[in-house]
Scaffold this active site. Sequence first.
Site, PDB file in Angstrom:
ATOM      1  N   TYR A 159       1.244  -1.132  -0.144  1.00 15.24           N
ATOM      2  CA  TYR A 159       0.103   0.134   0.395  1.00 15.24           C
ATOM      3  C   TYR A 159       0.741   1.331   0.065  1.00 15.24           C
ATOM      4  CZ  TYR A 159      -4.120   3.044   1.572  1.00 15.24           C
ATOM      5  OH  TYR A 159      -4.825   4.506   2.069  1.00 15.24           O
ATOM      6  N   LYS A 172      -1.538  -1.686  -3.579  1.00 17.05           N
ATOM      7  CA  LYS A 172      -2.496  -0.272  -3.293  1.00 17.05           C
ATOM      8  C   LYS A 172      -2.223   0.875  -4.413  1.00 17.05           C
ATOM      9  CE  LYS A 172      -6.187   1.575  -0.248  1.00 17.05           C
ATOM     10  NZ  LYS A 172      -6.355   1.775   0.741  1.00 17.05           N
TER      11      LYS A 172
END
Length: 299
Positions: free
Chosen positions: A142, A170
């Site tokens: 992320y 992400k």
Amino acid sequence: MAPTSTPQTPFGRVLTAMVTPFTPDGALDLDGAQRLAAHLVDSGNDGLIVNGTTGESPTTSDAEKAQLVRAVVDAVGDRAFVVAGAGTNDTHHSLELARAAQDAGAHGLLAVTPYYSKPPQEGLLRHFTAIADATELPVMLYDIPGRSGVPINTETMVRLAEHPRIVANKDAKGDLGRASWAIARSGLAWYSGDDMLNLPLLSVGAVGFVSVVGHIVTPELRALLDAHLNGDVTKATEIHQKLLPVFTGMFRTQGVITTKAALGLQGLPAGPLRLPLVELSPEETEQLTRDLAAGGVQL
């Protein structure tokens, strides 16, 4: 058993970063979490992220995190991926959370860039590698430098992608040029982590979304994705433009705050927030209602 994954879409295509419902007195609402999870999957989500920032992970205990994973897996784990946030700015603590998530039945891990500490790229490499080594679960990185203070550089992303369990990223970096290079060079499955850039990121190689607005517009996100995959650029653009008021309204202030307010307006489980987050003012709620209505959301 989790749904079938592929190397191209290891966690499906449309995922929502789920809020954590609380009871009126601020306790964990496991029944509400299960009902919300079922609603989101029924709406078309392939997976859910639990214990992420949108799930107020900074203010939930390790025990609550494990309970939440177990409850959501019990509710929807046979038909959707349940990915557990395990990232902190303490590598040792992150390893503990990763192992607890695996024990609770999670299908994957979300590991955010360590925040506040501003480690160098070598520190990021060792941190994420340690998390990936800690369990048998696939890992989604992320990358959100606006909150963490440090980006995952493309070279680091390429090196991390060599790990067999680091399979996805992400992307909340907001840089389509860097994303283009990282997608091309790393081969990671790329998920948009910025709803306003869902369509642009698809155009440079993303495979899907980890969304906040998916709490209220998953069918529209699915339609946008399907249109893009089918080569109907005009339809995908029309859906993107229709959703602009939703994208804007849901992030006029902190996203968890607006999401819980929107869920409350729809009669779905959400409950209060834990400090330092606070509820919308009446004026902000009125503005959110207008924004959602402009984007076609029925309240």
